[in-house]
Motif scaffolding. Structure first.
Motif, PDB file in Angstrom:
ATOM      1  N   ALA A   8       3.934  11.902   2.756  1.00  0.00           N
ATOM      2  CA  ALA A   8       5.166  11.510   2.740  1.00  0.00           C
ATOM      3  C   ALA A   8       5.194  10.348   1.799  1.00  0.00           C
ATOM      4  O   ALA A   8       4.389   9.583   1.595  1.00  0.00           O
ATOM      5  CB  ALA A   8       5.505  10.950   4.424  1.00  0.00           C
ATOM      6  N   ARG A   9       6.418  10.361   0.907  1.00  0.00           N
ATOM      7  CA  ARG A   9       6.491   9.250   0.170  1.00  0.00           C
ATOM      8  C   ARG A   9       7.780   8.241   0.714  1.00  0.00           C
ATOM      9  O   ARG A   9       8.531   8.731   1.351  1.00  0.00           O
ATOM     10  CB  ARG A   9       7.261   9.526  -1.297  1.00  0.00           C
ATOM     11  CG  ARG A   9       8.197  10.339  -1.202  1.00  0.00           C
ATOM     12  CD  ARG A   9       8.868  10.813  -2.522  1.00  0.00           C
ATOM     13  NE  ARG A   9       9.753  11.928  -2.504  1.00  0.00           N
ATOM     14  CZ  ARG A   9       9.972  12.866  -3.248  1.00  0.00           C
ATOM     15  NH1 ARG A   9       9.015  13.385  -4.126  1.00  0.00           N
ATOM     16  NH2 ARG A   9      10.813  13.543  -3.026  1.00  0.00           N
ATOM     17  N   VAL A  10       7.231   6.727   0.911  1.00  0.00           N
ATOM     18  CA  VAL A  10       7.998   5.946   1.572  1.00  0.00           C
ATOM     19  C   VAL A  10       7.870   4.443   0.928  1.00  0.00           C
ATOM     20  O   VAL A  10       6.862   4.279  -0.081  1.00  0.00           O
ATOM     21  CB  VAL A  10       7.652   5.604   3.119  1.00  0.00           C
ATOM     22  CG1 VAL A  10       7.546   6.960   3.903  1.00  0.00           C
ATOM     23  CG2 VAL A  10       6.055   5.256   2.960  1.00  0.00           C
ATOM     24  N   THR A  11       8.764   3.699   1.198  1.00  0.00           N
ATOM     25  CA  THR A  11       8.861   2.397   0.492  1.00  0.00           C
ATOM     26  C   THR A  11       7.776   1.348   1.184  1.00  0.00           C
ATOM     27  O   THR A  11       7.638   1.531   2.236  1.00  0.00           O
ATOM     28  CB  THR A  11      10.241   1.695   0.470  1.00  0.00           C
ATOM     29  OG1 THR A  11      10.289   1.484   1.973  1.00  0.00           O
ATOM     30  CG2 THR A  11      11.176   2.462  -0.261  1.00  0.00           C
ATOM     31  N   PRO A  12       7.297   0.490   0.663  1.00  0.00           N
ATOM     32  CA  PRO A  12       6.542  -0.493   1.151  1.00  0.00           C
ATOM     33  C   PRO A  12       7.403  -0.927   2.128  1.00  0.00           C
ATOM     34  O   PRO A  12       6.710  -1.411   3.303  1.00  0.00           O
ATOM     35  CB  PRO A  12       6.132  -1.436   0.011  1.00  0.00           C
ATOM     36  CG  PRO A  12       6.200  -0.631  -1.291  1.00  0.00           C
ATOM     37  CD  PRO A  12       7.426   0.053  -1.047  1.00  0.00           C
ATOM     38  N   ARG A  19       5.376  -0.745  10.743  1.00  0.00           N
ATOM     39  CA  ARG A  19       4.301  -1.622  11.366  1.00  0.00           C
ATOM     40  C   ARG A  19       4.759  -2.672  12.343  1.00  0.00           C
ATOM     41  O   ARG A  19       4.005  -2.912  13.574  1.00  0.00           O
ATOM     42  CB  ARG A  19       3.522  -2.489  10.075  1.00  0.00           C
ATOM     43  CG  ARG A  19       2.272  -3.475  10.400  1.00  0.00           C
ATOM     44  CD  ARG A  19       1.892  -4.360   9.485  1.00  0.00           C
ATOM     45  NE  ARG A  19       1.920  -3.891   8.126  1.00  0.00           N
ATOM     46  CZ  ARG A  19       0.676  -3.045   7.598  1.00  0.00           C
ATOM     47  NH1 ARG A  19      -0.140  -2.783   8.498  1.00  0.00           N
ATOM     48  NH2 ARG A  19       0.850  -2.534   6.534  1.00  0.00           N
ATOM     49  N   ALA A  20       5.980  -3.207  12.089  1.00  0.00           N
ATOM     50  CA  ALA A  20       6.686  -4.301  13.078  1.00  0.00           C
ATOM     51  C   ALA A  20       6.755  -3.309  14.410  1.00  0.00           C
ATOM     52  O   ALA A  20       6.739  -3.935  15.408  1.00  0.00           O
ATOM     53  CB  ALA A  20       7.588  -4.696  12.421  1.00  0.00           C
ATOM     54  N   GLY A  76      -6.312   1.175   2.642  1.00  0.00           N
ATOM     55  CA  GLY A  76      -4.809   0.996   2.937  1.00  0.00           C
ATOM     56  C   GLY A  76      -4.893   0.637   4.303  1.00  0.00           C
ATOM     57  O   GLY A  76      -5.347   1.038   5.358  1.00  0.00           O
ATOM     58  N   ASP A  77      -3.990  -0.344   4.614  1.00  0.00           N
ATOM     59  CA  ASP A  77      -4.068  -1.059   5.984  1.00  0.00           C
ATOM     60  C   ASP A  77      -2.830  -0.269   6.671  1.00  0.00           C
ATOM     61  O   ASP A  77      -1.649  -0.834   6.948  1.00  0.00           O
ATOM     62  CB  ASP A  77      -3.720  -2.380   6.024  1.00  0.00           C
ATOM     63  CG  ASP A  77      -3.631  -2.915   7.304  1.00  0.00           C
ATOM     64  OD1 ASP A  77      -3.984  -2.416   8.358  1.00  0.00           O
ATOM     65  OD2 ASP A  77      -3.022  -4.211   7.535  1.00  0.00           O
ATOM     66  N   VAL A  78      -3.050   1.002   7.216  1.00  0.00           N
ATOM     67  CA  VAL A  78      -1.770   1.862   7.766  1.00  0.00           C
ATOM     68  C   VAL A  78      -2.355   2.209   9.402  1.00  0.00           C
ATOM     69  O   VAL A  78      -2.114   3.291   9.835  1.00  0.00           O
ATOM     70  CB  VAL A  78      -1.537   3.031   6.818  1.00  0.00           C
ATOM     71  CG1 VAL A  78      -0.414   2.553   5.946  1.00  0.00           C
ATOM     72  CG2 VAL A  78      -2.716   3.794   6.443  1.00  0.00           C
ATOM     73  N   GLY A  79      -3.319   1.565   9.911  1.00  0.00           N
ATOM     74  CA  GLY A  79      -3.978   1.959  11.212  1.00  0.00           C
ATOM     75  C   GLY A  79      -2.824   1.967  12.111  1.00  0.00           C
ATOM     76  O   GLY A  79      -3.052   2.866  13.277  1.00  0.00           O
ATOM     77  N   LEU A  96      -3.187   5.725   3.031  1.00  0.00           N
ATOM     78  CA  LEU A  96      -2.243   5.121   2.143  1.00  0.00           C
ATOM     79  C   LEU A  96      -2.583   5.261   0.757  1.00  0.00           C
ATOM     80  O   LEU A  96      -3.808   5.099   0.593  1.00  0.00           O
ATOM     81  CB  LEU A  96      -2.110   3.574   2.370  1.00  0.00           C
ATOM     82  CG  LEU A  96      -1.216   2.682   1.536  1.00  0.00           C
ATOM     83  CD1 LEU A  96       0.372   3.188   1.668  1.00  0.00           C
ATOM     84  CD2 LEU A  96      -1.297   1.213   1.971  1.00  0.00           C
ATOM     85  N   LEU A  97      -1.625   5.566  -0.207  1.00  0.00           N
ATOM     86  CA  LEU A  97      -1.910   5.437  -1.483  1.00  0.00           C
ATOM     87  C   LEU A  97      -0.752   4.490  -2.038  1.00  0.00           C
ATOM     88  O   LEU A  97       0.491   4.857  -1.622  1.00  0.00           O
ATOM     89  CB  LEU A  97      -1.807   6.734  -2.278  1.00  0.00           C
ATOM     90  CG  LEU A  97      -2.889   7.491  -2.183  1.00  0.00           C
ATOM     91  CD1 LEU A  97      -2.506   9.102  -2.341  1.00  0.00           C
ATOM     92  CD2 LEU A  97      -4.224   7.224  -3.023  1.00  0.00           C
TER      93      LEU A  97
END
Length: 172
Positions: A8-12, A19-20, A76-79, A96-97
């Motif tokens: 999946a490509r997503v914006t930061p 995350r929020a 990458g911090d995507v836990g 994450l990349l």
């Protein structure tokens, strides 16, 4: 159900909203729902391509590049995406990349000569499928299958790099 490689490509900014949401919801729900045009299901093809690279005369960097493209970076911090809303939990959580890594991978994928890479596959469809780790149930032209999935992944990463977006990878 077969496991498949997902991208999946997503914006930061989208990742920060997810995350929020995960932090604010009792069940850690990230509200993950990227648009269909920004999601790619590569099936098993990339894994077959990686296996072929390892067993052929491909440059070692090619297999490493493909492995990074499907495995993501470990830091990458995507836990917060480790949630059943995102993936089924059978394999490792999504990784994450970031935009810089995506640009590096896109550049590397563009440099791969698919014809040369796949030239030494056996002529026999059954032998070619076996070399790539696909079982005897694979039907069709293995070269075309791998080349089309490489092209799709290449285009996917190229577009993400152009936008300076992140790519999330996982197996589902």
């Amino acid at each position: 159900m077969a496991l498949t490689q997902q991208f999946a490509r997503v914006t930061p900014e989208y990742l920060e909203r997810c995350r929020a949401s995960a932090l604010d919801s009792p069940g850690g729900v990230p509200n993950w729902d990227p648009p269909a045009e920004d999601v790619l299901d590569a099936g098993w093809a990339v894994w077959g391509l990686i296996r072929h690279c390892r067993g052929s005369g491909a440059a070692p960097g090619t297999a490493a590049l493909l492995e990074r493209a499907v495995s993501g970076d470990p830091d990458g911090d995507v836990g917060f995406l480790d949630h059943d809303e995102v993936y089924d939990g059978f394999a490792d959580p999504p990784r994450l990349l970031g935009p810089t890594a995506v640009a590096d991978i896109a550049h590397g994928l563009d440099a791969i000569d698919a014809v040369a890479l796949l030239a030494d596959l056996p002529a026999s469809p059954a032998e070619a499928a076996a070399m790539c780790g696909f079982g005897p149930e694979f039907v069709g032209d293995i070269r075309a299958h791998l080349a089309s999935h490489l092209a799709a992944m290449r285009q996917f990463y190229r577009e993400a790099a152009h936008r300076r977006w992140c790519v999330i990878v996982w197996v589902d």
